[in-house]
Structure formats: structure tokens, C-alpha cells
Design a protein around this motif. Structure first.
Motif, short mmCIF file in Angstrom:
data_model
loop_
_atom_site.label_atom_id
_atom_site.label_comp_id
_atom_site.label_asym_id
_atom_site.label_seq_id
_atom_site.Cartn_x
_atom_site.Cartn_y
_atom_site.Cartn_z
N GLU A 266 -9.41 16.09 -25.82
CA GLU A 266 -8.43 17.20 -26.98
C GLU A 266 -7.26 16.38 -27.42
O GLU A 266 -7.07 14.99 -26.46
CB GLU A 266 -8.34 18.02 -26.00
CG GLU A 266 -9.21 18.52 -25.64
CD GLU A 266 -10.32 19.66 -26.63
OE1 GLU A 266 -9.98 19.73 -28.21
OE2 GLU A 266 -11.45 20.05 -26.70
N GLU A 267 -6.66 16.50 -27.74
CA GLU A 267 -6.05 15.73 -28.77
C GLU A 267 -4.46 16.07 -28.39
O GLU A 267 -4.05 17.44 -27.50
CB GLU A 267 -5.98 16.55 -30.57
CG GLU A 267 -4.66 16.06 -31.38
CD GLU A 267 -4.69 14.26 -31.75
OE1 GLU A 267 -4.23 14.16 -32.61
OE2 GLU A 267 -5.78 14.53 -31.63
N GLU B 276 -8.18 12.90 -30.30
CA GLU B 276 -9.35 13.77 -30.20
C GLU B 276 -10.69 12.37 -30.16
O GLU B 276 -10.58 12.26 -31.36
CB GLU B 276 -9.56 15.02 -30.85
CG GLU B 276 -10.43 15.87 -31.01
CD GLU B 276 -11.03 16.98 -31.71
OE1 GLU B 276 -11.61 17.60 -32.04
OE2 GLU B 276 -9.99 17.10 -32.38
#
Length: 241
Positions: free
Chosen positions: A82-83, A227
Motif C-alpha cells: 500500500e501507499e 503503491e
């Protein structure tokens, strides 16, 4: 080598490190089957081997299951980063596939260059990846890098940086072969034990640190990520078109 790899798989399995044990089971199975096929061992030899595995706490059944699981081509692991996520250093992603038999590595990434305008420092990322290989536990002797050539004023800087990495690796007994291609697009890393890792952003999935003295500058486990998706396959079960 096959017996030692399976022994290591059992140890990892008992320690509940199931993902790593699966990798070792796969390699151990391949090595043992090569011996069986190469020496023409008959059933009189194979049966005692099977009894030996059965006597060790039912390991043979897991051994047999992994054989079926991987031979059917069902192995596919996907990791979603994930970011701004942390904890995804190269060691975290690759270490479980770098078993003792790995001696050759292929890296395909079109952006192993230094582009300061884009805030990318991919040569340094590649260097970090090489440092992980040097530390082992594998005994890498050859690294093949396929990347694109910097078309701007950074071409000489790119080649100079990669040449420096090459010289440094040679001090550790590792040969770096660099090739350039204008059509390379895919980003993947392959090990000669058959494992292949595809990363959507290649090795450059880390965000630029806030400063040279900020947390995460040196330790990639603490560096925020961009991401991306990581897919792991075994080349034995991929089809060439």
C-alpha cells in the motif's frame, strides 16, 4: 543437497515459517527427484526413503502434498504494498527465495539509472539489492542486469555508476553483466533455483526520503513505499509464448 534442503524445510515448518518451508520443500523435492531419475533407483530403494520420511512425524505427507501443489502450477503468491507502507525491504521480499543453491540472478528493469529530475535513485536501489545478495545465505557468482540506456545527459553518469558497482562486486567474487535495451519493458527478477518475482514498479518502489538524516534513509524497512504489486511464480510452471 536435496536432503539438506528438505531438512531445512522441516525445521522451518516446525517453526511455523510455512511460506519459507514451502520454498525449501519445492527445491528439495526437485533435487531429490533429479537424483532418483539420474541414478535409475528402483522401488527397492525408493520405498525405504518413503518410510524414512513417514517415520519423521508425517513429513512425507506434506512432502507429497507440496509435490502435487507445485507440479499443478498452482503456486502464485501476490503481495500488495500500500501507499506509504513500511516493512518491505528487499530482504523482506526476496530472502526466503535466496536459498543456498542460488548462484545466478537476472534483473530486468528499464529504469536502473540516476534521474534527479524524477527524484529517482535506482542505481542506489540496485546497489542495495546487490548488497543483499552479497550477504547471503546464497552464494551468488553472476548477476545479469538488463536495463535501458539513459537518453539524456545522465548517460555517462549511469554507465559510470554501474561500472563502479561492477568493480565493487568483483571484489566479492561476483561478476556483473550489464546489457542495455531500448525495448525492455517488463520488471522482473529471476533466480537460478527457478523463482521469479515481478514487481510493478521494479526495484524503485521506495519513496524518496525526506532528508539524508531522516529515519528510513539507511534502513529500507523503515522507508515508506509507493503503491505496487509483487507477484511470485516458479519458472517451471510459466509458459512461453
Amino acid at each position: 543437497a536435496g536432503a539438506e534442503t528438505v531438512k531445512r524445510a522441516v525445521e522451518l515448518d516446525l517453526a511455523s515459517r510455512f511460506q519459507e518451508s514451502l520454498v525449501c520443500y519445492q527445491e528439495g523435492i526437485d533435487l531429490l527427484l533429479q537424483v532418483v531419475k539420474g541414478t535409475g533407483l528402483g522401488a527397492g530403494v525408493r520405498r525405504p526413503l518413503c518410510r524414512d520420511f513417514t517415520d519423521k512425524g508425517g513429513v512425507f505427507f506434506l512432502f507429497f502434498f507440496v509435490c502435487l501443489f507445485v507440479s499443478d502450477g498452482k503456486y502464485h503468491k501476490q503481495i500488495r504494498i500500500e501507499e506509504n507502507a513500511t516493512g518491505f525491504s528487499y530482504e523482506k521480499l526476496f530472502r526466503e527465495y535466496l536459498t543456498e543453491i542460488v548462484s545466478e540472478v537476472w534483473v530486468e528493469d528499464p529504469y536502473i539509472r540516476q534521474d534527479h529530475q524524477a527524484s529517482r535513485f535506482s542505481v542506489y536501489n540496485f546497489l542495495r539489492f546487490c548488497e543483499m545478495l552479497v550477504k547471503g545465505p546464497c552464494k551468488v557468482r553472476t548477476i545479469h542486469l538488463l536495463t535501458s540506456c539513459d537518453e539524456g545527459g545522465g548517460r555517462n553518469q549511469q554507465r559510470s555508476a554501474l561500472e563502479e558497482v561492477k568493480r565493487s562486486l568483483s571484489n566479492h567474487g561476483i561478476t556483473l553483466n550489464v546489457a542495455f535495451s531500448s525495448s525492455v519493458h517488463d520488471r522482473e527478477i529471476r533466480f537460478n533455483n527457478g523463482w521469479m518475482i515481478k514487481i510493478g514498479r521494479g526495484l524503485d518502489y521506495f519513496k524518496r526520503p525526506q532528508g539524508r538524516f531522516s529515519i528510513g534513509y539507511c534502513d529500507f524497512d523503515l522507508r515508506p513505499c509507493r503503491e505496487t504489486t509483487v507477484d511470485v511464480f516458479h519458472t517451471k510452471h510459466t509458459k512461453k509464448m
